[in-house]
Design a protein around this motif. Structure first.
Motif, PDB file in Angstrom:
ATOM      1  N   UNK A 131      33.802  43.549  30.550  1.00 18.63           N
ATOM      2  CA  UNK A 131      32.474  44.175  30.585  1.00 18.63           C
ATOM      3  C   UNK A 131      31.524  43.291  31.380  1.00 18.63           C
ATOM      4  N   UNK A 132      31.585  43.392  32.707  1.00 21.44           N
ATOM      5  CA  UNK A 132      30.729  42.588  33.559  1.00 21.44           C
ATOM      6  C   UNK A 132      29.308  43.140  33.579  1.00 21.44           C
ATOM      7  N   UNK A 133      28.344  42.238  33.561  1.00 19.28           N
ATOM      8  CA  UNK A 133      26.945  42.616  33.745  1.00 19.28           C
ATOM      9  C   UNK A 133      26.598  42.308  35.199  1.00 19.28           C
TER      10      UNK A 133
ATOM     11  N   UNK B 242      29.886  37.537  32.669  1.00 14.26           N
ATOM     12  CA  UNK B 242      30.541  38.030  31.452  1.00 14.26           C
ATOM     13  C   UNK B 242      30.965  36.822  30.643  1.00 14.26           C
ATOM     14  N   UNK B 243      31.093  37.023  29.348  1.00 16.45           N
ATOM     15  CA  UNK B 243      31.529  35.951  28.458  1.00 16.45           C
ATOM     16  C   UNK B 243      33.036  36.042  28.282  1.00 16.45           C
TER      17      UNK B 243
ATOM     18  N   UNK C 253      30.586  33.543  36.114  1.00 15.11           N
ATOM     19  CA  UNK C 253      29.640  34.146  37.069  1.00 15.11           C
ATOM     20  C   UNK C 253      30.377  34.384  38.382  1.00 15.11           C
ATOM     21  N   UNK C 254      30.973  35.590  38.587  1.00 11.42           N
ATOM     22  CA  UNK C 254      31.749  35.837  39.803  1.00 11.42           C
ATOM     23  C   UNK C 254      30.900  36.107  41.033  1.00 11.42           C
ATOM     24  N   UNK C 255      29.607  36.384  40.847  1.00 11.58           N
ATOM     25  CA  UNK C 255      28.714  36.629  41.985  1.00 11.58           C
ATOM     26  C   UNK C 255      27.386  35.934  41.718  1.00 11.58           C
ATOM     27  N   UNK C 256      26.935  35.118  42.669  1.00  8.70           N
ATOM     28  CA  UNK C 256      25.611  34.495  42.603  1.00  8.70           C
ATOM     29  C   UNK C 256      25.092  34.400  44.028  1.00  8.70           C
ATOM     30  N   UNK C 257      24.252  35.361  44.406  1.00 12.04           N
ATOM     31  CA  UNK C 257      23.750  35.417  45.782  1.00 12.04           C
ATOM     32  C   UNK C 257      22.232  35.576  45.778  1.00 12.04           C
TER      33      UNK C 257
END
Length: 688
Positions: free
Chosen positions: A373-375, A393-394, A401-405
């Motif tokens: 359940x990704x936010x 997601x936890x 954190x798969x995306x940080x842009x």
């Protein structure tokens, strides 16, 4: 005759002059420092002289950065005729003895000077290398002297550079073929010790002036030299509008000003710097200096001399990296990424490496269909433009954190720093003990800021530990060690009684850890409800403000200038001192880390801390006392307690610890025991 080691004070002008004269003998090796730089070092306690028979035969010029726990050694100079007497060792050993609480000493030296044997004899070890910014692009070796503290934290600082735009005059000083006396001030910008602090940049106006250079050989030389600076390309329409605003403001502020080509060029530099999202323009031009107030009031650009950059590089760098006042002036909105809009985001967010647009969009889509359940959170500015994107997601006890842009934006650095702390805060609220940024290509702004928050590289990804312990060094170390073993990385050995500077770095890197048996002091700060609301939104505003980014990471609070034993760094507890009801006041609402205390006039304080927002000049004047001065407390990383601690409970906790209680503690800032801090902090986070 015995050699004396003296910490030179600003009043000892003869010693300062002699140190300047000695340094000037070796400018080719040391890099130029102007006399004001020596005076500033003396004011900051960073000029140590070796004196014999009233002559300065050697000196060390160094800085003590407020946001880092190391010592920055800019000059280590010994007269040729005095070498071989161990003077350099005396100077270095004296610095070590005077600042044992610092993590270590950093220095830089050109590789081709062949001085590595000297640095090794002094106890330094190699610490990476960088390319210098001088005309010959020399390689600078980094050197590090450890002072015996946990070396795991030696790199807990930002890699962000202060980006400074230069006008054509400063550019010619740096890259022109002719050497002039006037150029020396500008060339201090390229001193070795400034290499990892400052990045020089140019705007289109400088290119136009290079093109207008009449001498063909000089013009070609300058054009080739542009490659050594960062190129900026602000939006032409935005620049034209900013130029118009500046011209109107200049006419009003300086009615005797002649509107000629020189003025137009100066305004263009300011407009382009502003529209590129930068705040510092270096110049020696008198016309630009006349426009300094207009530039700041209209475009938020500081027009300064090259010498000012070298003198105030740390505070200018900090003001660039984090500008919450500007964040507060923009209404950011956060929302979930809607399915099917992934392709739209590619156009707004930087891509790097092998992560092309289609691959990035596909990865975003996969986060919507994955079994996890990704936010997926998208942040937009007031005009609706996407400015940041992150997903999380936890996974057990790890916040992934798969995306940080972050998109290219005037506040990109500030947004990145705010988001990093938001993720750590989010992880803590979810019960995570590790934050892992698994994005293979996070935005550059986030990557360079991550070190300041304790992130480190692990298997090619950025990772931070969340050590949720308020206890002894042994208890904090045990908790951190358990997390580190899961990652198969080394952790630090912490000792009771560690210096305040080291403990502050530990608490920042392993936030929300608190090392209670360290020398880091704690203070109780009374604050009126109106300022508590402005700073922390406690008590809450009647009309809620946007909390898309949470409360600002860094703030400043003003009070009267009377000293109450304040020291830096320290911990703060915020006590809302009064209110119309028990609901509004008389409770401890949170804690912060104190990073700086400054006493000065309201005008000086407003100029220094305006970028942190909330307070206007009038409010600072209100806080000033009969001396006409006020005290500024710059603090960061505030935690609002889930359960505010009432006055009654505060008194009870104090007495349970066998400590004396006095109502005077609630009148002005008061030092409290670390044991009381621990009790109040744990009470504020109690869940039952």
């Amino acid at each position: 005759m015995a050699i004396k080691l003296l910490t030179v004070s600003p009043a000892q002008k003869e010693l300062i002059d002699k140190a300047v004269a000695l340094g000037d003998r070796y400018t080719k090796k040391l890099g130029l420092l102007t006399p004001p730089a020596y005076l500033k070092a003396a004011e900051d306690g960073g000029l140590l002289a070796a004196v014999e028979a009233d002559e300065v035969i050697g000196y060390a010029l160094f800085g003590l950065p407020k946001r880092s726990a190391h010592i920055r050694l800019a000059h280590l100079c010994v007269a040729d005729e005095q070498r071989g007497r161990g003077i350099a060792r005396l100077l270095v050993d004296e610095i070590k003895a005077r600042y044992p609480q610092r993590l270590g000493i950093k220095a830089k030296c050109r590789r081709d000077y062949d001085l590595s044997a000297m640095w090794r004899r002094l106890g330094f070890v190699p610490h990476g290398e960088v390319r210098g910014r001088g005309r010959d692009g020399e390689i600078l070796d980094g050197w590090w002297l450890d002072l015996g503290h946990p070396d795991l934290f030696a790199e807990v600082e930002s890699d962000a550079l202060l980006t400074v735009t230069v006008d054509h005059g400063v550019f010619v000083d740096l890259r022109g073929r002719a050497d002039t006396v006037e150029a020396e001030q500008s060339r201090a910008l390229e001193a070795g010790w400034m290499t990892d602090l400052v990045e020089l940049a140019y705007t289109p106006q400088l290119v136009h002036e290079v093109r207008d250079t009449t001498d063909t050989a000089e013009r070609q030389h300058q054009r080739a030299a542009l490659t050594g600076l960062r190129k900026l390309a602000p939006d032409p329409a935005a620049v034209a509008e900013r130029h118009r605003e500046l011209l109107q403001a200049a006419r009003q502020a300086l009615p005797d000003l002649t509107v000629d080509a020189e003025l137009q060029r100066g305004l263009q530099y300011i407009a382009e710097t502003s529209c590129a999202g930068l705040q510092v323009l270096a110049t020696r031009a008198p016309m630009l200096a006349r426009l300094a107030d207009v530039a700041w009031e209209t475009a938020r650009v500081r027009v300064v001399s090259p010498a000012t950059v070298t003198l105030h590089v740390d505070e200018l760098r900090q003001a660039q990296m984090y500008r919450p006042a500007d964040l507060m002036g923009t209404e950011f909105r956060s929302s979930e990424v809607a399915s099917g809009t992934e392709e739209e985001l590619v156009a707004f967010l930087h891509q790097s490496g092998h992560d092309d647009g289609s691959a990035f969009a596909e990865r975003l889509r996969s986060l919507n269909t994955d079994t996890v359940a990704w936010h997926r959170e998208l942040l937009r500015d007031g005009e609706g433009h996407p400015v940041a994107l992150y997903a999380w997601a936890l996974d057990g006890r790890t916040l992934v954190v798969p995306v940080l842009r972050t998109a290219s934006h005037a506040l990109e650095e500030t947004l990145a720093r705010q988001l990093l702390f938001l993720l750590k805060r989010l992880g803590r609220e979810c019960g995570a003990e590790i934050v892992r940024i698994s994005d293979p290509y996070p935005s550059e702004a986030a990557r360079v800021a991550a070190g300041d928050d304790g992130f480190f590289e692990h298997d090619g990804r950025l990772v931070a530990l969340l050590v949720n312990v308020c206890g002894t060094a042994a208890e904090v170390e045990t908790a951190a060690g358990g997390l580190a073993r899961e990652l198969t990385v080394e952790t630090a050995t912490l000792q009771a009684g560690m210096p305040a500077e080291v403990a502050a770095v530990v608490e920042r890197a392993w936030w929300p850890a608190k090392v209670i048996d360290s020398e880091l002091p704690s203070f109780l700060v009374p604050i009126e409800p109106r300022w508590s609301t402005e700073l922390f939104n406690v008590p809450a505003m009647l009309i809620p403000r946007s909390d898309a980014l949470g409360i600002s990471r860094e703030h400043v609070y003003y009070r009267s200038s009377g000293r109450r034993g304040e020291s830096v760094p320290a911990r703060l507890l915020w006590y809302v001192s009064k209110g119309k009801s028990a609901v509004e006041g008389q409770m401890v609402v949170g804690s912060s880390r104190l990073d700086e205390v400054v006493i000065d006039t309201p005008d000086a304080l407003f100029s220094k801390f305006e970028h942190l927002g909330v307070y206007g000049r009038a409010e600072i004047q209100e806080a000033a006392d009969a001396s006409g001065r006020a005290m500024a407390l710059r603090f960061a990383d505030t935690e609002i307690f889930p359960r505010p601690v009432t006055l009654r409970r505060l008194i009870s906790l104090t007495r349970e610890l066998g400590l004396p209680w006095s109502p005077n503690m609630l009148i002005s800032l008061s030092k409290i025991s670390n044991e009381l801090f621990q009790a109040v902090y744990q009470e504020g986070h109690r869940t039952t």
